[in-house]
Design a protein around this motif. Sequence first.
Motif, PDB file in Angstrom:
ATOM      1  N   TRP A   1       0.873  -1.180   0.000  1.00  0.00           N
ATOM      2  CA  TRP A   1       0.000   0.000   0.000  1.00  0.00           C
ATOM      3  C   TRP A   1       0.900   1.215   0.000  1.00  0.00           C
ATOM      4  CZ3 TRP A   1      -2.379   2.051   5.190  1.00  0.00           C
ATOM      5  CH2 TRP A   1      -1.455   1.996   6.206  1.00  0.00           C
TER       6      TRP A   1
ATOM      7  N   THR B   1       2.009   4.636   4.278  1.00  0.00           N
ATOM      8  CA  THR B   1       3.040   5.259   5.119  1.00  0.00           C
ATOM      9  C   THR B   1       4.156   5.776   4.209  1.00  0.00           C
ATOM     10  OG1 THR B   1       3.952   3.031   5.556  1.00  0.00           O
ATOM     11  CG2 THR B   1       2.563   3.980   7.261  1.00  0.00           C
TER      12      THR B   1
ATOM     13  N   ASN C   1       7.305   5.463   3.979  1.00  0.00           N
ATOM     14  CA  ASN C   1       8.350   4.568   3.448  1.00  0.00           C
ATOM     15  C   ASN C   1       7.927   3.914   2.128  1.00  0.00           C
ATOM     16  OD1 ASN C   1       6.496   3.082   5.250  1.00  0.00           O
ATOM     17  ND2 ASN C   1       7.743   1.297   4.761  1.00  0.00           N
ATOM     18  N   TRP C   2       6.635   3.560   2.016  1.00  0.00           N
ATOM     19  CA  TRP C   2       6.180   2.895   0.780  1.00  0.00           C
ATOM     20  C   TRP C   2       6.081   3.881  -0.370  1.00  0.00           C
ATOM     21  CZ3 TRP C   2       7.045  -1.972   1.275  1.00  0.00           C
ATOM     22  CH2 TRP C   2       6.835  -2.629   2.490  1.00  0.00           C
TER      23      TRP C   2
ATOM     24  N   ASP D   1      11.408  -5.448   2.508  1.00  0.00           N
ATOM     25  CA  ASP D   1      10.999  -4.889   3.807  1.00  0.00           C
ATOM     26  C   ASP D   1      10.229  -5.876   4.698  1.00  0.00           C
ATOM     27  OD1 ASP D   1      11.075  -2.366   5.456  1.00  0.00           O
ATOM     28  OD2 ASP D   1       8.925  -2.720   5.448  1.00  0.00           O
ATOM     29  N   ARG D   2       9.539  -6.834   4.099  1.00  0.00           N
ATOM     30  CA  ARG D   2       8.779  -7.822   4.865  1.00  0.00           C
ATOM     31  C   ARG D   2       9.131  -9.218   4.350  1.00  0.00           C
ATOM     32  NH1 ARG D   2       2.672  -5.070   4.600  1.00  0.00           N
ATOM     33  NH2 ARG D   2       3.145  -3.241   5.874  1.00  0.00           N
TER      34      ARG D   2
ATOM     35  N   ASP E   1       1.059  -8.528   8.602  1.00  0.00           N
ATOM     36  CA  ASP E   1       2.420  -8.136   8.224  1.00  0.00           C
ATOM     37  C   ASP E   1       3.420  -8.902   9.095  1.00  0.00           C
ATOM     38  OD1 ASP E   1       4.901  -6.927   8.054  1.00  0.00           O
ATOM     39  OD2 ASP E   1       4.173  -4.893   8.405  1.00  0.00           O
TER      40      ASP E   1
ATOM     41  N   ASN F   1       6.327  -8.390   9.836  1.00  0.00           N
ATOM     42  CA  ASN F   1       7.149  -7.547  10.704  1.00  0.00           C
ATOM     43  C   ASN F   1       6.487  -7.288  12.050  1.00  0.00           C
ATOM     44  OD1 ASN F   1       9.252  -7.136   8.929  1.00  0.00           O
ATOM     45  ND2 ASN F   1       8.436  -5.222   8.111  1.00  0.00           N
TER      46      ASN F   1
ATOM     47  N   PHE G   1       8.339  -7.130  15.568  1.00  0.00           N
ATOM     48  CA  PHE G   1       8.592  -5.885  16.305  1.00  0.00           C
ATOM     49  C   PHE G   1       8.149  -6.079  17.763  1.00  0.00           C
ATOM     50  CE2 PHE G   1       7.640  -3.020  12.287  1.00  0.00           C
ATOM     51  CZ  PHE G   1       8.867  -3.373  11.734  1.00  0.00           C
TER      52      PHE G   1
ATOM     53  N   TRP H   1      -2.579  -1.712  10.036  1.00  0.00           N
ATOM     54  CA  TRP H   1      -1.754  -0.539  10.384  1.00  0.00           C
ATOM     55  C   TRP H   1      -2.581   0.755  10.275  1.00  0.00           C
ATOM     56  CZ3 TRP H   1       3.255  -0.709  12.189  1.00  0.00           C
ATOM     57  CH2 TRP H   1       4.009  -1.868  11.961  1.00  0.00           C
TER      58      TRP H   1
ATOM     59  N   ASN I   1       4.854   2.183  14.830  1.00  0.00           N
ATOM     60  CA  ASN I   1       5.358   3.085  13.779  1.00  0.00           C
ATOM     61  C   ASN I   1       4.908   4.523  14.047  1.00  0.00           C
ATOM     62  OD1 ASN I   1       2.741   3.371  12.756  1.00  0.00           O
ATOM     63  ND2 ASN I   1       3.240   2.601  10.708  1.00  0.00           N
TER      64      ASN I   1
ATOM     65  N   LEU J   1       8.481   4.568  14.372  1.00  0.00           N
ATOM     66  CA  LEU J   1       9.273   3.902  13.340  1.00  0.00           C
ATOM     67  C   LEU J   1       9.028   4.571  12.006  1.00  0.00           C
ATOM     68  CD1 LEU J   1      10.985   1.354  12.384  1.00  0.00           C
ATOM     69  CD2 LEU J   1       8.792   0.263  11.944  1.00  0.00           C
ATOM     70  N   ASP J   2      10.047   4.730  11.227  1.00  0.00           N
ATOM     71  CA  ASP J   2      10.020   5.190   9.834  1.00  0.00           C
ATOM     72  C   ASP J   2      10.646   6.570   9.640  1.00  0.00           C
ATOM     73  OD1 ASP J   2       8.764   2.925   8.869  1.00  0.00           O
ATOM     74  OD2 ASP J   2       6.756   3.787   8.910  1.00  0.00           O
TER      75      ASP J   2
ATOM     76  N   LYS K   1      14.838   3.910   9.185  1.00  0.00           N
ATOM     77  CA  LYS K   1      15.135   2.731   8.355  1.00  0.00           C
ATOM     78  C   LYS K   1      15.106   3.240   6.915  1.00  0.00           C
ATOM     79  CE  LYS K   1      11.537  -0.238   8.007  1.00  0.00           C
ATOM     80  NZ  LYS K   1      10.516   0.098   6.989  1.00  0.00           N
TER      81      LYS K   1
HETATM   82  C1  BGC Z   1       7.150  -1.422   7.657  1.00  0.00           C
HETATM   83  C2  BGC Z   1       7.013  -0.089   8.316  1.00  0.00           C
HETATM   84  C3  BGC Z   1       5.646   0.515   8.027  1.00  0.00           C
HETATM   85  C4  BGC Z   1       4.535  -0.491   8.254  1.00  0.00           C
HETATM   86  C5  BGC Z   1       3.202   0.030   7.788  1.00  0.00           C
HETATM   87  C6  BGC Z   1       6.003  -2.296   8.049  1.00  0.00           C
HETATM   88  O1  BGC Z   1       6.131  -3.546   7.473  1.00  0.00           O
HETATM   89  O2  BGC Z   1       8.380  -2.030   8.039  1.00  0.00           O
HETATM   90  O3  BGC Z   1       8.028   0.741   7.837  1.00  0.00           O
HETATM   91  O4  BGC Z   1       5.415   1.623   8.850  1.00  0.00           O
HETATM   92  O5  BGC Z   1       4.827  -1.666   7.580  1.00  0.00           O
HETATM   93  O6  BGC Z   1       3.208   0.377   6.450  1.00  0.00           O
END
Ligand code: BGC
Length: 378
Positions: free
Chosen positions: A67, A70, A72-73, A146-147, A198, A200, A204, A238, A267, A291-292, A312
């Motif tokens: 998606w 956030t 980072n994506w 990332d995942r 997710d 992650n 976490f 999220w 995050n 996070l981010d 990150k």
């Molecule tokens: C990412 C985070 C991000 C979250 C929601 C996680 O898998 O590592 O950077 O905030 O997904 O998008």
Amino acid sequence: MKKLFALLLALVMVLSMTACGGGRTESAPAATTPAAPADSGNAAAPAAPAAAGGFEAGATIGVSLPWLGTQNWKEAEEMFKTELEAAGFKPIIQAADNKVPTQQQQIESMIQNGAKVIVVGPIDGTQLGAVLEEAKAAGVYVIGYDRLLENTTGVDGVVQFGSVKTGELQAQALLDGLKEMKGEGPWNIELFGGGPADPNAPNFFKGAMSVLQPLIDDGTLTVVSGQTDFTQCATMDWDNSKAQARMDSLLSGFYSDKEIHGVLSPNDGIARAIITSCEQAGQEIPAISGLDAENESVEWVWSGRQYSTIAKPTDALVAQTIEIIKSLQAGNGMPATDVQVNNGKIDVLVYELPPVVVTKDNAKEVFANDPGRLALLK
Ligand code: BGC
């Protein structure tokens, strides 16, 4: 004839025992545990043997993102486009709006369009097995981004920041924040996790709880709501507004006559939602992790509204991914790495980068080479 058969049988047994001895089926490493170096002679065979051979320089490369919710994506979407084009590839980049069937279809169409590598940040780590195995069968390399890609043989490697490590750092930052902002303990805290699909998110949380649980047990920390299981603390998809609603009800249910001192947040978006909820309930701002290093949170860290975040950097993760793609293109296979993680089916090569805690104290240092974020510190 019988003798020959017995000899062959013995040979087969010896060979398969040797294979077992060198394999790791019985002792797959825990997440983030470094595996034996590839040249030690007893390391596992790579999860998917890196077939040399390479492919054409201007090949199509697919990037499937979960998606764009956030920062980072969104950064990944832009950087993959710019960097893959700069490297001479033809990128197809798609994001799936957190809908698993959409992501499955997008990957399917990347295979149909002749992608040589597909980079995947999964919405749900376990729901892409079939389409990724189809990609592998079509000779496509699959790289998790990332995942982790779970429960599938259809993956050649994963690039990511250490996820258990990230959780440990979040918890440590929360404790530092409590000491700095709230004086002597004991402290009242609440715990939040990320989206349960997710891979992650549980990592976490697991990393964080390895730091927090002993202090909950000895009374330094009190989780006033009593909600300490990941399933109770997770935030579906999220979704910041879901986190804010949970925080609202925790505050009205458990804190009408108490101060909340700290919150573990997975995050930045969720951290800002929690802070907003506390402000609206008339609470002092709690010490909170994130996070981010999202722009808005970098500003909040700088102004003292959010205690910490974790950097990150997307550019580093994208650069690492493109290095792997170039190696594959040149026929050099997957680069060496000394980390492997079992994904439920196979040991996956992991290319792991280090996450870094950011507070007001070190923000200028951490972002010294990031002019965009540096400019926010004023
Ligand atoms: C990412 C985070 C991000 C979250 C929601 C996680 O898998 O590592 O950077 O905030 O997904 O998008």
